[in-house]
Structure formats: structure tokens, C-alpha cells
Design an enzyme around this catalytic site. Structure first.
Site, PDB file in Angstrom:
ATOM      1  N   ASN A  11       9.289  14.193   8.413  1.00 22.81           N
ATOM      2  CA  ASN A  11       8.624  12.882   8.428  1.00 22.81           C
ATOM      3  C   ASN A  11       7.947  12.733   9.789  1.00 22.81           C
ATOM      4  OD1 ASN A  11       7.983  10.174   8.573  1.00 22.81           O
ATOM      5  ND2 ASN A  11       9.973   9.451   7.825  1.00 22.81           N
ATOM      6  N   ARG A  92       6.783  13.670   4.174  1.00 17.78           N
ATOM      7  CA  ARG A  92       6.326  12.301   3.970  1.00 17.78           C
ATOM      8  C   ARG A  92       4.869  12.254   4.426  1.00 17.78           C
ATOM      9  NH1 ARG A  92       7.474   6.914   7.460  1.00 17.78           N
ATOM     10  NH2 ARG A  92       6.417   5.489   6.057  1.00 17.78           N
ATOM     11  N   HIS A 181       5.061   2.237   2.279  1.00 20.31           N
ATOM     12  CA  HIS A 181       6.529   2.181   2.095  1.00 20.31           C
ATOM     13  C   HIS A 181       6.913   2.359   0.636  1.00 20.31           C
ATOM     14  CE1 HIS A 181       6.752  -0.642   5.861  1.00 20.31           C
ATOM     15  NE2 HIS A 181       7.014   0.605   6.222  1.00 20.31           N
ATOM     16  N   ARG A 240       2.796  -5.122  15.024  1.00 21.01           N
ATOM     17  CA  ARG A 240       1.588  -5.334  14.210  1.00 21.01           C
ATOM     18  C   ARG A 240       1.483  -6.785  13.762  1.00 21.01           C
ATOM     19  NH1 ARG A 240       2.593  -0.576   9.967  1.00 21.01           N
ATOM     20  NH2 ARG A 240       4.181   0.203  11.360  1.00 21.01           N
ATOM     21  N   GLU A 384      14.960   6.712   2.247  1.00 22.70           N
ATOM     22  CA  GLU A 384      13.649   7.359   2.101  1.00 22.70           C
ATOM     23  C   GLU A 384      13.766   8.886   2.142  1.00 22.70           C
ATOM     24  OE1 GLU A 384      12.058   4.594   5.062  1.00 22.70           O
ATOM     25  OE2 GLU A 384      10.200   4.637   3.924  1.00 22.70           O
TER      26      GLU A 384
END
Ligand code: ADP
Length: 398
Positions: A11, A92, A181, A240, A384
Site C-alpha cells: 500500500n 492498493r 476508500h 484536507r 483494508e
């Protein structure tokens, strides 16, 4: 004793690389046997932490870039004699554009398509490509599988994914909502439906980590989500901004005499919880600061919860019926205070928290946190890496 096949998951983030190595057995069970995290890549403090058999080894890799970090990880796995057992590498990949709606074995064409998505995710996709190219080189002949953050949301209807902008921006430039996501929203929504034994499920999911997004999922299909063309859209996040008035860019650029790229950079790196609080991008730190009377930290938390509740309420219009709300991610799993403050704003939708259950549930114990009369609310630990490993195993076994 026969050795079991292994799946490697890589990832690659914008300034970090995570890996996990999973053992497999004939029932398809996956067990993580090693993992690692290289952080602050490109900086003097760059570090690689490796974890195996509950022991952590820290390597200083000053100024290391993605390539050096990944090479160091792979060298270590080879020296441990694990290479031969690896049957697939799952990557990923943040942006798959409209090309990919599921896990995909990587060949030259697929890699070209992933690279063509770099313009849509310039902070993330190039690092994913470096990871793929390195494992192709160092583990020749082993299948590489891309698992896309965007894939799960490819089922959104046009009414949810199209922006009201000139049609040619969509057809020529690919301007639309993609959502991110996806692996987490898919996993968490399926756990929620299973826990309630629902045949038809209208699920709201809130993935709250450093990046945050919410999604509406019907019978395992994503029907709307808060992130958009880029992962900057939607909820307030660590650094963000989430959604802002599209007129803001020109106003701020003109007032400060900077270009639009600089405004976007600030919205990505200097906004969100950090921008509002001027204390931290980290929710734990903000909750502590609020306890010490910091009013900016308090406001940042207030805005975070309000915007989250508003987004969740908005997403309900995509559901035929509302069956469950599931929280996940570092904040969603661990912060009973954030869950409570958000749910308290959602009473009009029939949500009510049970304070005792809420304080007792977290990453250690997935569970329901709602009052008896409420629409169900659940905390689910996201998985994940495990999902990427499972999808990789399925894809290589086909
Ligand atoms: P990433 O998106 O990088 O995977 P995580 O899912 O680990 O991030 O989430 C990180 C966020 O979770 C940080 O804001 C951190 O402060 C927050 N967090 C972790 N534990 C707690 C806690 N006990 N209370 C509040 N926030 C927490």
C-alpha cells in the site's frame, strides 16, 4: 510440513509505504504474519518499522524514496526465504478512473491504464506505479493484482456521479465523482448487513481516519459517496478541507496573489482539522486540547461532527430504507466522543446513542452502540489489507 502460500500486500501512499504478508490455508483464512510501515519518505527522518512475531525492528532510512523503501522491504523478505512462497502481490491503487470496477491482474495494458489515471490522483497513483514496477522486477513471474480505491463506487448511478458542469468536461476530461476508500466501505457495509442478518440492507458507512469519507450502500452496492473527482471532496479531514465553495479558489488566489495549484495544495495540506484548530490534524490531540480549554480545537471538532452528520443525512436520499449506520477508521473505531457528537445531530433520522455501549465499543470489540429505540449503529474495525489480500488470492486462483 508443507509450506503455505503467502500473499504480499503493498500500500504505497504519497509519503509512506505499508506492507503486510498473509499466510493462507485451504479454507481461505488469511493470517497476517509480517507487516511494516515506511514513513516520512523523502525526509531526513524517514524510517522503516518492520513487525514480525510481535517484535518490531526499526531501520533508519534517511532521505529514502519509495523505491528504496520498497527495495529494503523486499530484500528483507527475500533474505528471510519467503519469496518462493509468495503466490500473488496485491497492490492498493488509489485511482482506477472508469477503467476498473474490481480487482484486476496487472499486465502491460493494465499498467498503462493505471498510469493514465495519474493525472486524476497525482499525489497517490505515481507511488502505486513505482510499487508495481518494483515487485514485477524483483519477483518476476509472480502475479500482481491491483485493488482500486475507486472500484467499489463504479456502481454509482449517473445522478450521483455527474457534476452539473459542461458535458464535455465529463466526456473529454473524465470530470465526475469517483469516490475512494472503496475497499473499506465494501467491507464495513457487508459486516453491518451480516451482523443484522439483513436480506436487503440500506447502510450508511463513515470511514474516519486521516482521510474521511461516507457512503450509502444498498445490498452491497455503493450508490453514493462523499469523495468526488479527487479525495479532497466531502468531509472535513485531518489536513484536507473537504467540500468548499468552488468560487473560493479564484477568490483566495486573487487575494493572496498565488496560483490555483497553491490554493489546492493548501486545501490538501493546511486545512481540515489542522487549518481550523491551528493545533493539530490528529483527533486525539484535539480532544485533549479541547479538554484543556482550547476554543479553536473545540470549533474544529464541532465543524467535523456537523459536516459528517450533514453528509450522512444527505446520503440517506440514496437509500430505499435506512437500516444501519457503521463507523470505522481510526476516529470512527476509537473515539466514542466523536461518534456521540455526530449521532446527537442525527436524532431526526431516528438515531440515538447508548452511552454505555458507545463507551465500551471500539477497535477491540466491534459492536452495536445504539439505544433500544434507535436505528442500529455499529462500530466495525476496518480490514483494508485483509480485503486486498483476499481479493488478490481470489484473483490469482481464478
Ligand atoms: P489513516 O487514514 O492514516 O489510516 P487512521 O485510520 O489510523 O488513519 O486514523 C487516524 C486518526 O484516528 C487520527 O486523527 C487519530 O487521532 C485518530 N484516533 C486514533 N485513536 C483515537 C482515539 N482514541 N480517540 C480519538 N481519535 C483517535
Amino acid at each position: 510440513m508443507p509450506t503455505k502460500p503467502l500473499i504480499l500486500v503493498l500500500n504505497c501512499g504519497s509519503s509512506s509505504v505499508k506492507f503486510s504478508l498473509f499466510d493462507t490455508d485451504e479454507t481461505g483464512e488469511l493470517l497476517e504474519i509480517q507487516s511494516g510501515l515506511a514513513e516520512r519518505l523523502g525526509q531526513p527522518e524517514a524510517q522503516l518499522k518492520l513487525r514480525a512475531k510481535k517484535e518490531t525492528d526499526t531501520l533508519e532510512i534517511a532521505e529514502a524514496d519509495h523505491e528504496r523503501a520498497i527495495t529494503t522491504i523486499l530484500d528483507r523478505l527475500r533474505d528471510d526465504g519467503l519469496f518462493e512462497r509468495i503466490v500473488g502481490i496485491g497492490h492498493r491503487v488509489v485511482h482506477g478512473g472508469e477503467f476498473f470496477s474490481g480487482p484486476t491482474t496487472i499486465d502491460d495494458d493494465v499498467l498503462n491504464q493505471i498510469e493514465s489515471c495519474n493525472r486524476l490522483a497525482p499525489l497517490h497513483n505515481p507511488a502505486n506505479v513505482v510499487g508495481i514496477q518494483l515487485t514485477q522486477k524483483m519477483l518476476p513471474g509472480k502475479p500482481n493484482v491491483a485493488v482500486f480505491d475507486t472500484a467499489f463506487h463504479q456502481t454509482l448511478p449517473a445522478s450521483a456521479y455527474r457534476y452539473a458542469v459542461p458535458n464535455s468536461w465529463y466526456t473529454d476530461l473524465g470530470v465526475r465523482k469517483y469516490g475512494f476508500h472503496g475497499t473499506s466501505h465494501q467491507y464495513v457495509s457487508s459486516v453491518a448487513a451480516q451482523q443484522l442478518d439483513l436480506q436487503t440492507a440500506g447502510v450508511l458507512t463513515a470511514h474516519l481516519g486521516n482521510g474521511c469519507s461516507a457512503a450509502a450502500v444498498v445490498n452491497g452496492t455503493s450508490v453514493d459517496t462523499s469523495m468526488g473527482l479527487t479525495p479532497l471532496d466531502g468531509l472535513v479531514m485531518g489536513t484536507r478541507s473537504g467540500s468548499v465553495d468552488p468560487g473560493l479558489h479564484q477568490y483566495v488566489a486573487t487575494q493572496l496573489g498565488i496560483d490555483v495549484a497553491a490554493v489546492t495544495a493548501s486545501l490538501n495540506a493546511e486545512s481540515g482539522l489542522l487549518g481550523l484548530s491551528e493545533v493539530s490534524n490528529d483527533m486525539r490531540t484535539l480532544i485533549e486540547a479541547e479538554g484543556d480549554g482550547d476554543v479553536n480545537a473545540s470549533l474544529a471538532i464541532e465543524v467535523f461532527c456537523y459536516r459528517l452528520a450533514k453528509e450522512l443525512a444527505g446520503l440517506t436520499v440514496a437509500l430505499p430504507h435506512l437500516d444501519v449506520l457503521a463507523f470505522t477508521g481510526g476516529i470512527g473505531e476509537n473515539s466514542s466522543a466523536i461518534r456521540k457528537r455526530t449521532v446527537d445531530l442525527l436524532g431526526v433520522l431516528g438515531f440515538e446513542i447508548d452511552d454505555v455501549a458507545n463507551s465500551q465499543n471500539g477497535s477491540e470489540s466491534n459492536g452495536f452502540i445504539h439505544a433500544a429505540s434507535s436505528v442500529p449503529i455499529l462500530v466495525v474495525e476496518t480490514a483494508e489489507e485483509q480485503m486486498i489480500a483476499a481479493q488478490t488470492l481470489n484473483t490469482v486462483a481464478l
